[in-house]
Write a protein that holds these residues in place. Structure first.
Motif, short mmCIF file in Angstrom:
data_model
loop_
_atom_site.label_atom_id
_atom_site.label_comp_id
_atom_site.label_asym_id
_atom_site.label_seq_id
_atom_site.Cartn_x
_atom_site.Cartn_y
_atom_site.Cartn_z
N GLY A 197 -50.64 -31.29 -2.83
CA GLY A 197 -49.76 -30.51 -1.63
C GLY A 197 -50.48 -28.78 -1.76
O GLY A 197 -50.81 -28.47 -0.76
N LEU A 198 -50.56 -28.28 -2.86
CA LEU A 198 -51.34 -27.05 -2.92
C LEU A 198 -52.84 -27.20 -2.67
O LEU A 198 -53.49 -26.40 -2.10
CB LEU A 198 -51.21 -26.33 -4.47
N VAL A 199 -53.39 -28.16 -3.08
CA VAL A 199 -54.84 -28.34 -2.73
C VAL A 199 -54.87 -28.54 -1.20
O VAL A 199 -55.79 -27.85 -0.65
CB VAL A 199 -55.32 -29.75 -3.31
N VAL A 200 -54.07 -29.31 -0.55
CA VAL A 200 -54.40 -29.47 0.66
C VAL A 200 -53.90 -28.25 1.72
O VAL A 200 -54.65 -27.84 2.43
CB VAL A 200 -53.36 -30.48 1.24
N SER A 201 -52.96 -27.41 1.08
CA SER A 201 -52.43 -26.03 1.71
C SER A 201 -53.85 -25.28 1.59
O SER A 201 -53.96 -24.19 2.57
CB SER A 201 -51.51 -25.60 1.19
N GLN A 202 -54.77 -25.31 0.60
CA GLN A 202 -55.72 -24.44 0.54
C GLN A 202 -57.14 -24.93 0.97
O GLN A 202 -58.17 -24.20 1.07
CB GLN A 202 -55.87 -24.13 -1.02
N LEU A 203 -57.05 -26.00 1.45
CA LEU A 203 -58.26 -26.58 1.91
C LEU A 203 -58.38 -26.69 3.55
O LEU A 203 -57.54 -27.39 4.21
CB LEU A 203 -58.34 -28.14 1.35
N GLU A 204 -59.50 -26.20 4.06
CA GLU A 204 -59.79 -26.57 5.46
C GLU A 204 -60.45 -27.88 5.74
O GLU A 204 -61.58 -28.01 5.11
CB GLU A 204 -60.30 -25.39 6.04
N PHE A 205 -59.77 -28.84 6.43
CA PHE A 205 -60.44 -30.32 6.07
C PHE A 205 -61.76 -30.36 6.89
O PHE A 205 -62.60 -31.01 6.10
CB PHE A 205 -59.54 -31.31 6.74
N SER A 206 -61.88 -29.52 8.03
CA SER A 206 -63.28 -29.71 8.62
C SER A 206 -64.29 -29.04 8.15
O SER A 206 -65.40 -29.56 7.66
CB SER A 206 -63.08 -29.17 10.05
N ALA B 259 -67.02 -33.55 -16.43
CA ALA B 259 -66.43 -34.59 -15.66
C ALA B 259 -65.18 -35.19 -15.61
O ALA B 259 -64.19 -35.18 -14.94
CB ALA B 259 -67.75 -35.57 -15.12
N ASN B 260 -64.93 -35.43 -17.13
CA ASN B 260 -63.63 -36.07 -17.36
C ASN B 260 -62.68 -34.92 -17.49
O ASN B 260 -61.35 -35.31 -17.65
CB ASN B 260 -63.83 -36.60 -18.96
N GLN B 261 -62.65 -33.68 -17.15
CA GLN B 261 -61.83 -32.80 -17.00
C GLN B 261 -61.75 -32.21 -15.78
O GLN B 261 -61.01 -31.29 -15.25
CB GLN B 261 -62.13 -31.46 -17.99
N THR B 262 -62.26 -33.06 -14.76
CA THR B 262 -62.10 -32.61 -13.32
C THR B 262 -60.66 -32.52 -12.49
O THR B 262 -60.38 -31.43 -12.29
CB THR B 262 -62.65 -33.78 -12.42
N GLY B 263 -59.98 -33.39 -13.06
CA GLY B 263 -58.49 -33.34 -12.59
C GLY B 263 -57.69 -31.91 -12.95
O GLY B 263 -57.45 -31.19 -12.26
N PRO B 264 -57.50 -31.81 -14.32
CA PRO B 264 -57.11 -30.76 -14.82
C PRO B 264 -57.68 -29.13 -14.24
O PRO B 264 -57.22 -28.28 -13.93
CB PRO B 264 -57.03 -30.72 -16.30
N THR B 265 -59.06 -29.52 -14.24
CA THR B 265 -59.83 -28.17 -13.86
C THR B 265 -59.40 -27.65 -12.52
O THR B 265 -59.16 -26.58 -12.07
CB THR B 265 -61.18 -28.21 -13.96
N VAL B 266 -59.40 -28.79 -11.50
CA VAL B 266 -59.21 -28.36 -10.01
C VAL B 266 -57.91 -27.96 -9.79
O VAL B 266 -57.39 -27.03 -9.17
CB VAL B 266 -59.43 -29.86 -9.18
N ALA B 267 -56.85 -28.68 -10.45
CA ALA B 267 -55.44 -28.51 -10.49
C ALA B 267 -54.98 -27.09 -11.01
O ALA B 267 -54.37 -26.43 -10.11
CB ALA B 267 -54.84 -29.40 -11.26
N ALA B 268 -55.67 -26.59 -12.15
CA ALA B 268 -55.61 -25.06 -12.60
C ALA B 268 -56.11 -24.25 -11.68
O ALA B 268 -55.32 -23.33 -11.41
CB ALA B 268 -56.27 -25.07 -13.90
N ALA B 269 -57.06 -24.55 -11.12
CA ALA B 269 -57.77 -23.54 -10.24
C ALA B 269 -56.89 -23.24 -8.98
O ALA B 269 -56.56 -22.16 -8.41
CB ALA B 269 -59.27 -23.93 -9.72
N VAL B 270 -56.45 -24.34 -8.52
CA VAL B 270 -55.78 -24.22 -7.35
C VAL B 270 -54.20 -23.59 -7.67
O VAL B 270 -53.93 -22.86 -6.90
CB VAL B 270 -55.30 -25.75 -6.66
N LEU B 271 -53.72 -24.22 -8.79
CA LEU B 271 -52.32 -23.51 -8.98
C LEU B 271 -52.41 -22.10 -9.29
O LEU B 271 -51.80 -21.22 -8.78
CB LEU B 271 -51.74 -24.22 -10.13
#
Lengths: 40, 483
Positions: free
Chosen positions: B205-214, B303-315
């Motif tokens: 949800g936080l990723v979506v809130s910070q992302l402009e889809f277009s 690459a194998n840390q993609t999830g935590p890396t993006v999650a941490a940045a967005v949080l």
């Protein structure tokens, strides 16, 4: 908005709502099972 | 577009220890509490065969959410795009199809305890032994790879040395399984599944809130257009390969059979269907955040840390930086524990029931059962620790077992739903499917292995349906309600 852009947006939104709904559904089911003595 | 920064994702080693210990103490305490319900061997191994819909659905779903789901789904999305996420989601079809099997399993084996009972009943001693070899290889490699992932996770997120972190997670899971058996596993699975689902939704949800889809779409189309292709051959092959791997894993493994035996008979099909439905969106919800990395300007170095890396940045960008590491650690710990506990319990059941009682003919009476169960669970835990300690790439063994478990798909279907089959053909199909599937893994590519294993076994099993089929041997030992 192209088809694949719309597809991506719908897919992601649906997945998040679906996942969150899953958590709520599990909690509601737990309460129902608990009230009826059907937990285990 | 806002400017993003890569937040400090890690927590201090002390915080890491505290999180795992607090959760660990909670799981163990609940394990002891729920374990008091286990009055006999059936209570300990099958939670009294009376598990309801909510706990049944949650345990099936949580067990299928592993650290691979939460960690690998973003990698799939990053490398294979939209189809990568959908490929992962097809693993839920295994649970959905198993829902069709669960009712038949309970009818065919009302007193069954393990998947081994089925293979012994349907395919005799040789087929049963073959099943045991395949399932032990698969289960142990899954278990060890989870323990390794646990050690890696605590090292990456909290700086806890690998051996200490791996040991900590394994000890927690061994303890509550030891004290509470399947009651503890199912109870904790419920809490873990709710935590996992809510954690994924919060981060997504936080990723979506910070992302402009277009803007995001334009960015991906410019820099990574292949990720948006509807027809991506390797990804399409991965869809089918993953689906068949998932079928093989679920159809044969005692983790799922023990749950089918543990649930109320009329509940089991519904619970597996619901688990499949709840599981389907998780790889998409956990994986799509990788697609946001580029548009959000997040640098993925591993690459194998993609999830935590993006999650941490967005949080971090949402002002939740300090909370980021804790949340990621809790979600990933829950996804690992919910699989490790199930594998410990189901593998121990197989060793007690099939190996000790079946192969070695050591009948275990109720008085000695809990002591033996404790020894076996501790031994499985110790073996897992020994194999995980050197940090070998055991995950490869898990992937190589894809064609092996894939070759068991059709024998399970035939044994459950057919009245007659040529058992020699079926067993030959398992052997040929396994061998050719492993060959395909090394020569053609990983994304063909399960397809080959399942395909070869399917042809042999179908031939066995029409060439000299014989009835399955009669056995009243497990088919009688009154036995």
């Amino acid at each position: 908005m192209s088809f694949s852009e719309a597809f991506l947006e719908i897919l992601i939104t649906a997945a998040l709502l679906w996942t969150g709904g899953g958590a709520v559904a599990l909690i509601v089911l737990l309460l129902i099972d608990w009230r009826r003595g059907n937990l285990w | 577009m806002p400017e993003f920064f890569l937040a400090q994702s890690s927590v201090s080693p002390a915080t890491g220890w505290i999180i795992v210990l607090v959760l660990g103490v909670l799981w163990v305490a609940l394990g002891i509490f729920w374990g008091r319900k286990a009055k006999d061997s059936e209570g300990f191994m099958l939670a009294g065969r009376n598990v309801g819909l909510s706990l049944g659905s949650a345990t099936a779903m949580a067990t299928w959410v592993t650290s691979n789901t939460t960690m690998l789904a973003p990698v799939f999305a990053l490398t294979l795009g939209i189809w990568g996420m959908l490929a992962y989601s097809t693993a839920s079809f295994g649970l959905l199809l198993f829902a069709l099997f669960a009712g038949r399993i309970r009818t065919l084996l009302p007193k069954g305890v393990t998947a081994g009972d089925f293979f012994r009943l349907r395919y005799g001693r040789f087929g049963w032994s073959l099943f045991l070899i395949i399932t032990m290889l698969y289960s142990l490699s899954w278990l060890v790879s989870m323990a390794i992932a646990g050690g890696d996770l605590l090292l990456a997120l909290a700086g806890i040395p690998y051996l200490q972190g791996m040991s900590l997670i394994l000890i927690v899971c061994v303890l509550y399984t030891l004290f509470g058996g399947l009651y503890a596993v199912i109870g904790t699975d419920f809490l873990q599944s709710v935590i996992i689902l809510l954690g994924i939704v919060l981060i997504g949800g936080l990723v979506v809130s910070q992302l402009e889809f277009s803007e995001a779409y334009e960015h991906i189309q410019t820099y990574q257009p292949s990720l948006l292709k509807i027809a991506m051959p390797a990804a399409l092959l991965a869809v089918f390969n993953n689906m068949l791997f998932g079928f093989g894993e679920v159809f044969h493994n005692n983790v799922w059979w023990s749950r089918a035996f543990a649930m109320k008979k009329e509940i089991a099909p519904k619970a597996f269907a619901l688990a499949g439905i709840l599981w389907f969106p998780i790889p998409i919800a956990a994986g799509f955040i990788a697609l946001a990395a580029g548009p959000l300007g997040i640098n993925i170095t591993e690459a194998n840390q993609t999830g935590p890396t993006v999650a941490a940045a967005v949080l971090g960008n949402a002002g939740l930086g300090a909370f980021a590491g804790v949340l990621i650690l809790v979600v990933l710990f829950c996804s690992m524990a919910s699989s490790i506990d199930s594998l410990l319990a189901a593998t121990s059941d197989l060793l007690i029931r099939d190996v000790n009682e079946g192969l070695f003919k050591h009948k275990v009476d109720e008085k000695r059962f809990r002591k033996l169960a404790a020894i076996v669970i501790l031994s499985v835990g110790a073996l897992t620790w020994l194999l995980a300690a050197p940090h070998w790439p055991i995950i490869n063994a898990l992937f190589i077992s894809g064609p092996l478990v894939g070759s068991l798909i059709w024998p399970v279907i035939a044994g459950l739903f057919w009245k007659r089959v040529n058992r020699g053909f079926v067993i030959a199909g398992i052997l040929a499917g396994s061998a050719l599937g492993v060959w395909a893994y090394f020569t053609l590519g990983w994304f063909t292995a399960s397809l080959v294993g399942a395909g070869v076994s399917m042809v042999a099993t179908l031939l066995g349906r029409f060439i000299s089929p014989g009835p399955f041997p009669d056995s009243t030992e497990l088919t009688s309600e009154s036995s």
